[in-house]
Write an enzyme that holds these catalytic residues in place. Structure first.
Site, PDB file in Angstrom:
ATOM      1  N   CYS A 175       0.854  -1.177   0.000  1.00  0.00           N
ATOM      2  CA  CYS A 175       0.000   0.000   0.000  1.00  0.00           C
ATOM      3  C   CYS A 175       0.898   1.238   0.000  1.00  0.00           C
ATOM      4  CB  CYS A 175      -0.898   0.018   1.234  1.00  0.00           C
ATOM      5  SG  CYS A 175      -2.050  -1.368   1.312  1.00  0.00           S
ATOM      6  N   TYR A 231      11.131  -5.413  -6.592  1.00  0.00           N
ATOM      7  CA  TYR A 231       9.885  -5.294  -7.355  1.00  0.00           C
ATOM      8  C   TYR A 231       8.970  -4.147  -6.932  1.00  0.00           C
ATOM      9  CZ  TYR A 231       5.211  -6.502  -9.077  1.00  0.00           C
ATOM     10  OH  TYR A 231       3.979  -6.455  -9.652  1.00  0.00           O
ATOM     11  N   ASP A 271      13.425 -11.458 -15.510  1.00  0.00           N
ATOM     12  CA  ASP A 271      12.249 -10.980 -14.778  1.00  0.00           C
ATOM     13  C   ASP A 271      12.646 -10.805 -13.317  1.00  0.00           C
ATOM     14  OD1 ASP A 271       9.707 -10.112 -14.312  1.00  0.00           O
ATOM     15  OD2 ASP A 271       8.711 -12.014 -14.753  1.00  0.00           O
ATOM     16  N   GLY A 283      -0.610  -0.045  -5.018  1.00  0.00           N
ATOM     17  CA  GLY A 283      -1.933  -0.585  -4.736  1.00  0.00           C
ATOM     18  C   GLY A 283      -2.974  -0.008  -5.658  1.00  0.00           C
ATOM     19  N   ASN A 317       0.478   1.119   5.843  1.00  0.00           N
ATOM     20  CA  ASN A 317       1.122   0.218   4.894  1.00  0.00           C
ATOM     21  C   ASN A 317       1.833  -0.863   5.690  1.00  0.00           C
ATOM     22  OD1 ASN A 317       4.173   0.449   2.937  1.00  0.00           O
ATOM     23  ND2 ASN A 317       2.523  -1.033   2.762  1.00  0.00           N
ATOM     24  N   GLY A 318       1.516  -2.125   5.423  1.00  0.00           N
ATOM     25  CA  GLY A 318       2.170  -3.219   6.112  1.00  0.00           C
ATOM     26  C   GLY A 318       1.194  -4.320   6.450  1.00  0.00           C
TER      27      GLY A 318
END
Length: 480
Positions: A13, A259, A362, A42, A117-118
């Site tokens: 998030c 990522y 990737d 998000g 966030n978490g």
């Protein structure tokens, strides 16, 4: 229904907060631009809470930032002197409007807004404790558990920042918080520092954000990272810090560099773009391949592919065109589309790969379904060989601190050998960056890194068995 890109590790998030000083800054527009920059973290829902002289106005809905905050909506919101915002991907709680953030709490000590966030590892235990004491919850999100914990502490604490300080030892797991009271903006980060959080300035005004890219997008300047365990309080007297919970061993999620975070962000002193390029370079040293071209899977595989090319000397090429008009929350409405998910989002550039030995880079391989389809696209475009390399180690274990992988059941590397995976993906060779390698990618990072999803060795206590509660299932089924 599943997302079209369901093979990828889902994002986190994003949180943002702004405290205006003076009359020029528009806190709503500022938060809007910041949330746009954090959209990669998000895409299920988003929201804002505006503080207009102690009166809170909130707007939160399912959808992307530009869908929820249209021109008419933005113009209807009060100007305010403070605002916090959130964009959400659900790691705990179902994707329904009730779980969208920020949460606004009406309390005897005054209103409070909270964005998180978490992922708490003891959310179920705390929730049960509060419910047995008569607490009533309106969502299935652990963010509401955090809000409840802080408001209970606020009953006896002399200030909102002291309530946050007293609540933190009760919260286990990963959390980066932005809290707004009638007169203060509070930012807090868990003692491990699992998730990023930073401080910035826009003129004389102060802002906090999950990533530095959001501060820059809002027209501001990055000041510093908020330390693990630190509480930052912003009010009319300026910015001050509470470091009661600082100084413990740190463990920033390594997947922020692999990522999650945007390449133009700097997280705890380390450039995300540089970290990904370094991952690719280390991958070239660990897995040298005789090939004609190196390509990356958009978007997070591109930087690593560039690093591999530069280290190996193999030319870098643009191997795929990504459809810019399909978001990460694109839903598959039919079986036919489910079978053609990658074709909708990616199209190979045949001129780059036809008749060539291709190194395909990737960021990771999670379930393997999307990876297999990408390889098939390259074969159809004329690639003579495909060598698949992951700029992360094998994903072998669940993450309990915010990344949406709660079971080993669907992790391809946890259930198959490298050779079995190679055959399943249909590639000529398959390689992964080592755990030692991934620990070296974030040059300049001030924190130690969590690699629990690769090693099974976690820096903090994990729940015995993650599961969806009956209440969560019920609200998910009944939500409209």
């Amino acid at each position: 229904m599943k997302e079209i890109w369901s093979d990828k590790v889902h994002e986190e998030c994003g949180v943002f907060g702004v405290y205006r000083r003076g009359d020029e800054l528009d806190v709503v527009s500022t938060t809007y631009y910041a949330l746009y920059a954090l959209q990669h973290r998000g895409q299920e829902s988003c929201g804002m809470a505006v503080n207009d002289d102690g009166v809170f106005y909130k707007r939160r809905e399912l959808g992307l930032v530009n869908e929820v905050f249209t021109k008419d909506v933005l113009e209807s919101m009060p100007r305010g002197n403070m605002c916090i915002g959130h964009c959400r991907y659900a790691t705990t709680g179902t994707p329904v409007r009730a779980n969208a953030q920020p949460f606004v709490i009406r309390h005897v000590k005054g209103p409070m807004a909270l964005a998180h966030n978490g992922n708490l590892t003891n959310a179920a235990e705390l929730r049960e404790e509060f419910e047995l004491m008569g607490g009533i919850f309106h969502s299935t999100s652990d963010t509401e558990v955090i809000a409840y914990t802080i408001t209970r502490e606020r009953l006896t604490a002399p200030s909102i920042e002291k309530a946050v300080e007293n609540a933190m030892p009760k919260l286990k797991g990963a959390y980066s918080l932005v809290v707004m009271s009638p007169r203060k903006l509070i930012a807090a980060r868990d003692p491990y520092g699992f998730r990023p959080l930073c401080l910035g300035k826009i003129g004389d005004s102060d802002v906090v954000a999950s990533e530095s890219c959001a501060i820059h997008a809002a027209g501001g300047e990055f000041v510093r990272d908020i330390e693990p365990g630190e509480i930052v309080c912003i009010d009319e007297n300026g910015v001050h810090s509470i470091r009661t919970h600082c100084g413990k061993p740190t463990s920033l999620c390594v997947f922020e560099f692999v990522y999650i975070a945007r390449p133009d962000s700097v997280v705890d002193g380390a450039s995300v773009h540089r970290a990904r390029r370094r991952a690719g370079a280390l991958l070239a040293l660990e897995h040298p391949v005789q090939a004609d071209v190196v390509i990356g899977v958009p978007d997070s595989g591109l930087d690593a592919a560039l690093g591999y090319s530069q280290q190996s000397g193999i030319p870098y090429g643009i191997g795929f065109l990504k459809n810019k008009y399909i978001g990460r929350t694109f839903i598959q409405p039919s079986q036919q589309l489910r079978e053609n998910t990658v074709r909708i989002k990616l199209n190979p550039i045949a001129d780059t790969v036809r008749g060539k030995r291709v190194v395909l880079v990737d960021d990771s391989i999670v379930r393997g379904t999307t990876s297999r389809q990408i390889v098939q696209l390259l074969r159809e475009a004329g690639a003579t060989e495909v060598h698949f390399l992951s700029s992360a180690p094998k994903f072998l274990y669940p993450c309990y601190f915010g990344v949406d992988v709660d079971s080993r059941e669907n992790l391809i590397a946890a259930n198959h050998s490298t050779e079995e995976m190679r055959q399943m993906l249909g590639v000529d060779s398959l390689g992964f960056l080592s755990v030692d390698g991934v620990k070296k990618i974030a040059e300049g990072c001030k924190l130690d890194l969590c690699t629990g999803c690769f090693t099974g060795e976690y820096p903090a206590e994990v729940p015995a068995s993650p599961h969806k509660s009956k209440f969560e299932k019920k609200i998910s089924e009944s939500a409209d």
